[in-house]
Design a protein around this motif. Structure first.
Motif, PDB file in Angstrom:
ATOM      1  N   VAL A  52       0.860  -1.179   0.000  1.00  7.73           N
ATOM      2  CA  VAL A  52       0.000   0.000   0.000  1.00  7.73           C
ATOM      3  C   VAL A  52       0.895   1.226   0.000  1.00  7.73           C
ATOM      4  CG1 VAL A  52      -1.728   1.317   1.291  1.00  7.73           C
ATOM      5  CG2 VAL A  52      -1.815  -1.169   1.311  1.00  7.73           C
ATOM      6  N   ASN A  57      -2.605   0.245  -4.284  1.00 11.85           N
ATOM      7  CA  ASN A  57      -2.585  -0.835  -3.298  1.00 11.85           C
ATOM      8  C   ASN A  57      -2.695  -2.163  -4.046  1.00 11.85           C
ATOM      9  OD1 ASN A  57      -5.491  -1.834  -3.263  1.00 11.85           O
ATOM     10  ND2 ASN A  57      -5.806   0.337  -2.846  1.00 11.85           N
ATOM     11  N   SER A  79      -5.303   3.819  -5.444  1.00 14.77           N
ATOM     12  CA  SER A  79      -5.801   3.953  -4.077  1.00 14.77           C
ATOM     13  C   SER A  79      -7.036   4.833  -3.955  1.00 14.77           C
ATOM     14  CB  SER A  79      -4.700   4.486  -3.156  1.00 14.77           C
ATOM     15  OG  SER A  79      -3.682   3.533  -3.033  1.00 14.77           O
TER      16      SER A  79
END
Length: 107
Positions: A52, A57, A79
């Motif tokens: 992440v 991610n 993300s």
């Protein structure tokens, strides 16, 4: 005496579907849909966060096939926007790792 777990052979149609998933292009929406629409012959058994950061991610979705094999779906997505950057589906082999945890000794 423990009985061995029974596995079931894939039908010809199921095997063809699995083969198509294994050959899918990395930016295919079909692979991303596996998360929500998993075929009968695959069972999701684990989800692991791989990486992440502020932009992307990555998660691994682990599946067990009714024939006893294991597969991993690795999805990297943006993300904030949620757009799929890449998706890979491939066969994996489970490996048991034993971990020792040391705790503070109590008197």
């Amino acid at each position: 005496m423990a009985r061995p777990k029974m596995t079931q052979a894939l039908t010809k149609v199921e095997q063809e579907h699995l083969n198509l998933l294994l050959m899918e292009d990395i930016d295919s929406e079909c692979l991303a849909e596996l998360v929500w629409d998993t075929p009968f012959f695959l069972k999701e058994i684990a989800v692991e966060i791989v990486d992440v950061d502020e932009h992307y991610n990555t998660k691994d979705y682990i599946y067990k096939c009714i024939d006893g094999r294991y597969f991993c779906l690795t999805i990297t997505q943006h993300s904030s926007m949620g757009d799929i950057e890449s998706a890979y589906f491939y066969e994996v082999v489970p490996k048991e790792i034993k971990k020792i945890i040391y705790e503070t000794k109590e008197n």
